[in-house]
Design an enzyme around this catalytic site. Structure first.
Site, PDB file in Angstrom:
ATOM      1  N   ASN A  11       1.566  16.360   3.637  1.00 38.82           N
ATOM      2  CA  ASN A  11       1.298  17.096   2.403  1.00 38.82           C
ATOM      3  C   ASN A  11       0.340  16.244   1.579  1.00 38.82           C
ATOM      4  OD1 ASN A  11       1.331  18.405  -0.035  1.00 38.82           O
ATOM      5  ND2 ASN A  11       3.503  18.025  -0.470  1.00 38.82           N
ATOM      6  N   TRP A  12      -0.930  16.643   1.594  1.00 39.74           N
ATOM      7  CA  TRP A  12      -1.947  15.813   0.918  1.00 39.74           C
ATOM      8  C   TRP A  12      -1.905  15.981  -0.594  1.00 39.74           C
ATOM      9  CZ3 TRP A  12      -7.108  16.384   4.206  1.00 39.74           C
ATOM     10  CH2 TRP A  12      -6.852  15.950   5.519  1.00 39.74           C
ATOM     11  N   LYS A  13      -1.170  16.987  -1.064  1.00 42.60           N
ATOM     12  CA  LYS A  13      -1.080  17.255  -2.511  1.00 42.60           C
ATOM     13  C   LYS A  13      -2.486  17.394  -3.108  1.00 42.60           C
ATOM     14  CE  LYS A  13       3.415  15.106  -2.466  1.00 42.60           C
ATOM     15  NZ  LYS A  13       4.456  14.346  -3.152  1.00 42.60           N
ATOM     16  N   HIS A  97       8.071  23.399  -3.129  1.00 45.73           N
ATOM     17  CA  HIS A  97       8.038  21.938  -3.262  1.00 45.73           C
ATOM     18  C   HIS A  97       8.570  21.551  -4.631  1.00 45.73           C
ATOM     19  CE1 HIS A  97       6.616  17.854  -3.659  1.00 45.73           C
ATOM     20  NE2 HIS A  97       6.548  17.830  -2.335  1.00 45.73           N
ATOM     21  N   GLU A  99       7.632  19.496  -6.730  1.00 47.06           N
ATOM     22  CA  GLU A  99       6.620  19.353  -7.785  1.00 47.06           C
ATOM     23  C   GLU A  99       6.264  20.713  -8.378  1.00 47.06           C
ATOM     24  OE1 GLU A  99       3.921  16.959  -5.489  1.00 47.06           O
ATOM     25  OE2 GLU A  99       5.338  15.290  -5.647  1.00 47.06           O
ATOM     26  N   GLU A 167      14.070  17.328   0.632  1.00 51.64           N
ATOM     27  CA  GLU A 167      13.339  16.286  -0.088  1.00 51.64           C
ATOM     28  C   GLU A 167      14.038  15.989  -1.407  1.00 51.64           C
ATOM     29  OE1 GLU A 167       8.943  16.191   1.178  1.00 51.64           O
ATOM     30  OE2 GLU A 167       9.124  17.756  -0.320  1.00 51.64           O
ATOM     31  N   GLY A 173       7.717   9.998  -3.656  1.00 55.09           N
ATOM     32  CA  GLY A 173       6.713   9.141  -4.274  1.00 55.09           C
ATOM     33  C   GLY A 173       7.267   7.908  -4.965  1.00 55.09           C
ATOM     34  N   SER A 205       9.262   9.596   0.497  1.00 56.01           N
ATOM     35  CA  SER A 205       8.969   8.183   0.763  1.00 56.01           C
ATOM     36  C   SER A 205       9.109   7.793   2.234  1.00 56.01           C
ATOM     37  CB  SER A 205       9.822   7.269  -0.128  1.00 56.01           C
ATOM     38  OG  SER A 205       9.484   7.462  -1.489  1.00 56.01           O
ATOM     39  N   GLY A 226       4.195  12.715   2.193  1.00 54.56           N
ATOM     40  CA  GLY A 226       3.200  12.805   1.133  1.00 54.56           C
ATOM     41  C   GLY A 226       2.241  11.631   1.183  1.00 54.56           C
ATOM     42  N   GLY A 227       2.517  10.614   0.380  1.00 60.03           N
ATOM     43  CA  GLY A 227       1.592   9.485   0.228  1.00 60.03           C
ATOM     44  C   GLY A 227       1.108   8.899   1.546  1.00 60.03           C
TER      45      GLY A 227
HETATM   46  P1  PGA Z   1       6.100  11.197  -0.512  1.00 58.88           P
HETATM   47  O1  PGA Z   1       6.032  12.768  -0.782  1.00 58.88           O
HETATM   48  O2  PGA Z   1       6.085  10.992   0.973  1.00 58.88           O
HETATM   49  O3  PGA Z   1       4.844  10.652  -1.179  1.00 58.88           O
HETATM   50  O4  PGA Z   1       7.345  10.700  -1.134  1.00 58.88           O
HETATM   51  C1  PGA Z   1       6.746  13.672   0.033  1.00 58.88           C
HETATM   52  C2  PGA Z   1       6.520  15.076  -0.451  1.00 58.88           C
HETATM   53  O5  PGA Z   1       6.431  15.282  -1.667  1.00 58.88           O
HETATM   54  O6  PGA Z   1       6.423  16.002   0.352  1.00 58.88           O
END
Ligand code: PGA
Length: 243
Positions: A11-13, A97, A99, A167, A173, A205, A226-227
């Site tokens: 997930n590149w956000k 998600h 977010e 998640e 993050g 994470s 994500g990251g």
């Molecule tokens: P993260 O994000 O790996 O940066 O914690 C995961 C996500 O939000 O899908």
């Protein structure tokens, strides 16, 4: 992981301009020529769907959107429909998600409508669920996530149209992850609520250091990353950690 093939999804956000996104996709496509035990998916921002899709063509790495609107088209400024994602080459859409649940105020009913939209367009819905830190500390994490599943996953879910991503909000993050026992307990609880054989990913994470331990859990069918998905080396290391 039983007989379910793992899925490692990036997930590149809201990250990446054209050159970065194409370079990252090319690097992932290159590595995907090597043997790997999992399915691979990348979910870039909307502006990069088409060029990233072109860079991934023929690699076997799937393309997904990060969100979709319930409607197929219409006066919804700034939104993207599932049909548009499909038209851009997507096979998957992340919905719900945290977010979006927490910063855009999306409810379970919204997520359910988005899941239905994804299915209408022929996409696999990756439905995200997860508790906050306060909910975990209050001992209600499983109840919260069970309610999210009940409210967000429409009738008609099956192995070919649904993936769940667990998640924990507090793990996204932050560099924090639940204990292995907590991940196992939550995935087993989720598994009792969805069709048998549904892939349940862990997200929050995940990195090259912790991936092997998490992905080895029988209840974990892959990761939503994500990251660490923004670096081809790290994304690939996580993919390689699938048993
Ligand atoms: P993260 O994000 O790996 O940066 O914690 C995961 C996500 O939000 O899908």
């Amino acid at each position: 992981m039983a007989d379910r093939k793992a899925l490692v999804a990036g997930n590149w956000k809201m990250n990446g301009r054209r050159a970065d996104g194409i370079a990252l996709a090319c690097a992932i496509a290159e590595r995907a020529k090597e043997p790997h035990a999992c399915d691979l998916l990348v979910c870039p921002p909307v502006t990069l769907l088409v060029p990233v899709g072109e860079a991934l063509a023929g690699s076997g790495v799937a393309l997904g959107g990060q969100d979709c609107h319930p409607a197929a088209s219409g006066a919804f400024t700034g939104c993207i429909s599932a049909e548009m994602l499909r038209d851009a080459g997507c096979s998957h859409a992340i919905v719900g998600h945290s977010e979006r649940r927490h910063t855009c105020g999306e409810s379970d009913a919204d997520v359910r409508a988005k899941s239905l939209a994804a299915w209408r367009a022929g996409l696999v819905a990756i439905v995200c669920v997860g508790e906050t830190r306060a909910e975990r500390e209050a001992g209600i994490a499983i109840a919260v996530v069970s309610n999210q599943i009940a409210g967000s996953v429409p009738d008609g879910a099956g192995l070919d149209n649904l993936v769940i991503a667990y998640e924990p909000v507090w793990a996204i993050g932050t560099g924090l992850t639940p204990t292995i026992a907590d991940i196992t307990e939550m995935h087993a609880a989720i598994r009792s609520l969805v069709p048998s054989g549904t892939r349940i990913l862990y997200g929050g994470s995940v990195n090259p250091k912790n991936a092997a331990e998490i992905l080895a859990l029988p209840e974990v069918d892959g990761a939503l990353v994500g990251g660490a998905s923004l670096k081809a080396e790290d994304f690939w290391a996580i993919a390689q950690a699938c048993p």
